[in-house]
Structure formats: structure tokens, C-alpha cells
Design a protein around this motif. Structure first.
Motif: not given
Length: 343
Positions: A161-177, A194-201
Motif C-alpha cells: 500500500v505504501a508503494n502505491v502511495g509513493v507512485e501516486k505522490a511521484r505522479i502528482e509531483f511530476k504534474r505539478s512541476s 515534493r513534500l508529499a512524495l518524500a513523506s510517502a517514501e
């Protein structure tokens, strides 16, 4: 009564005389026996020498004691194949000739290791008994690990489940960028992504750490021997509850599983009276005789002198290392130590 009748009743003096010959011979026999007993009971110089290991006893030795099979114990007797005299300074005390002090003690293992669990658990399997020989890293006891394996499976799901959250946070970071580069979104949106991605990881790392802890618990459920030695005590049975520390009084769970010791590393533990401490020093040579086998003599040396004396007993504890112990020496047997003069 007339004189004639009295004369008939009178006993002839010749009949009163007893023969003294038999009594003289009885006294001669008694004095002869007493002389023979005194002759053999009189102490001689040769009585202070005790010979061990004549031809008959050598033939009766077991295979382990044969000099062709293994090296002999230093000193008396044992495996040299020749008769070795043990010279005693006194037949009453049995001290080795030349010794300056004789002190009784007990044979102990240099290192007695009691194996205990690291956590509260139930013994699933125990594979050794008292007196069994064990080797280093041999599996001795298995604790029930079903609970930890279930927690391990649960953590594996959480990691997924945590890996799915990391992937979602990574996609959101790329879109925001991309949106920030086009000026559609502000920098704050990119920072939040960026912070959401770091938290998920970080959450994934946290769950993986908990998983490693459970893996360690599962590993601790397998208890292995830390040395090559012999099982001195078996303190638990299968399906018994064990704990690393005592609680609930004397009726609480067992705190130890097994006691193991290396019987090739033995010492004699003695208490020396404080008035004789000056005669003892570290490294001093000694001779040791187990009470169970007084004809066997072993070499040893003073390995340890306690830094503190016992005020109640007025003694100081000393440990004498036994060189080349064999199968005749068993922990907790009593033994006598003869200290030889210091060099």
C-alpha cells in the motif's frame, strides 16, 4: 561320724595338682600372634609411596586411557603406560610430596552458558537432553513463531500500500512541476507535491524497518549453541512458556532454556584461608586430585585470584586451571589442590 568315715571323705593331695603345660602353650601362641601383628603394623618409609598402574591395572584400562589412542593427562597415571609412583608427604593427609598447601574445592566449567529467550514465548521444539554433546551453531530449541510470521505478512501488505502511495505522490509531483513551469500553478503547489512524495517514501522505509524487526524476532525463535560443549541442564520442555525475565514470584515462567559448557575447559574453584594467601600467586603450579579418582593426578596452575575476600568466611576465592582434562573430570565433583612452591 568316726575317724574312718572322715578319712574316706578326705581328697588325696596328688589329685589336686593341675597340669600347667597347656596354659603355657596358649600364652606362647598369643604372644606370637601379637608379635606378627606388631611387625606388619610398624610404619615403614616405603609406606609413603603409592604405586599406580602396574601390569595388571594397565591391562584393565579402557581404550580411552591407552597411550596409543590419545595423549595422557599430565602427572599420575594414566596414559603413559608405565607405573608412576605418587609420592605423598604423609599417609594420613595424602599430600603430594613437595606441596606447601593442600586445599579442597570443586570442579567447575570455566564458562557455563545459560541460554535464555529474548522475549516471552512458547517452546515449540527442543532437540537435546541432559548430557548430550552439542556443536557450535547447532539448533537446540525452536520457539513458536506463528505470531511473528502473521505480523510479517501484515507488514508486507502495508509495504504494498505504501508503494502505491509513493507512485501516486511521484505522479502528482511530476504534474505539478509541469504546471509550475507553464505558470499555471504557483511554487507552493510544487513544494507541497515534493513534500508529499518524500513523506510517502519515508513511510515505506518505516514499514520496511518494522518488517526487519519482525524478521529478527523470527530469527531469535531459533536458538543455537554458542560453543562446542555438553548440555549440563535441560530446564524446559515443549509447549512450556518462557520469558527473558522472572515475574509472578517463583511460579512464573522459566527464564532459562538450557545450560551448556565446554568440558575441555575446566577449573577447580577453592576458598583459601586468608592466613595462607601469601603462599599463593597467579601462575603458580599445582597438582589436582579428584576425590572420586584419587589415583589420578592432573597438572594445573593458578589462573585467577578474586580481587575481594569474603569477610564472613575469612577466605579468598581462587580458580585453578586444569591442564588436559579428560572424561574422568565432571563439573561439581570435589577435588583437592596441592600448591607447589613458587619459582
Amino acid at each position: 561320724m568316726s575317724d574312718s568315715q572322715l578319712s574316706e571323705l578326705r581328697i588325696d593331695r596328688s589329685l589336686k595338682t593341675r597340669r600347667s603345660g597347656p596354659f603355657i602353650w596358649i600364652f606362647i601362641v598369643i604372644f606370637g600372634i601379637a608379635g606378627v601383628v606388631a611387625f606388619f603394623a610398624w610404619p615403614r618409609q616405603s609406606d609413603s609411596i603409592r604405586i599406580v598402574g602396574d601390569a595388571k591395572s594397565k591391562a584393565a584400562l579402557p581404550a580411552e586411557a591407552d597411550p596409543k589412542n590419545q595423549g595422557g593427562t599430565a602427572g599420575v597415571g594414566s596414559r603413559t603406560g608405565d607405573a608412576i609412583p605418587i609420592k605423598y608427604a604423609s599417609t594420613e593427609t595424602g599430600r603430594v610430596e613437595g606441596s606447601i598447601l593442600t586445599v579442597p574445592g570443586y570442579i567447575v566449567a570455566h564458562e557455563r552458558i545459560e541460554l535464555s529467550p529474548r522475549f516471552l514465548g512458547v517452546v515449540k521444539w527442543i532437540g537435546v537432553h541432559k548430557g548430550d554433546t552439542v556443536t557450535n551453531n547447532q539448533v537446540l530449541v525452536l520457539l513458536d513463531d506463528s505470531e511473528y510470521k502473521a505480523r510479517l505478512a501484515e507488514l508486507d501488505g502495508q509495504i504494498g500500500v505504501a508503494n502505491v502511495g509513493v507512485e501516486k505522490a511521484r505522479i502528482e509531483f511530476k504534474r505539478s512541476s509541469g504546471l509550475v513551469e507553464k505558470g499555471v500553478e504557483t511554487q507552493k503547489v510544487l513544494d507541497d507535491a515534493r513534500l508529499a512524495l518524500a513523506s510517502a517514501e519515508a513511510q515505506v522505509g518505516q514499514i520496511k524497518g518494522a518488517r526487519q524487526l519482525i524478521e529478527t524476532y523470527i530469527e531469535w525463535c531459533t536458538i543455537r549453541s554458542p560453543v562446542n560443549g555438553v548440555v549440563l541442564e535441560r530446564l524446559v520442555d515443549a509447549n512450556e512458556l518462557v520469558t527473558p525475565q522472572a515475574f509472578g514470584g517463583t511460579r512464573g515462567p522459566s527464564t532459562s532454556l538450557l545450560a551448556v559448557a565446554d568440558l575441555s575447559d575446566l577449573q577447580v574453584e577453592i576458598d583459601v584461608d586468608e592466613s595462607y594467601i601469601s603462599k599463593v600467586g597467579v601462575g603458580q603450579r599445582c597438582k589436582l586430585r579428584p576425590e572420586a579418582f584419587p589415583e589420578r593426578l592432573y597438572d594445573g596452575y593458578v589462573a585467577e585470584i578474586a580481587p575481594e575476600a569474603s569477610r564472613q568466611k575469612g577466605t579468598l576465592q581462587i580458580k585453578v586451571q586444569i591442564e588436559k582434562p579428560d572424561r574422568f573430570l565432571t563439573p561439581e565433583l570435589s577435588a583437592k589442590v596441592d600448591f607447589l612452591p613458587k619459582k
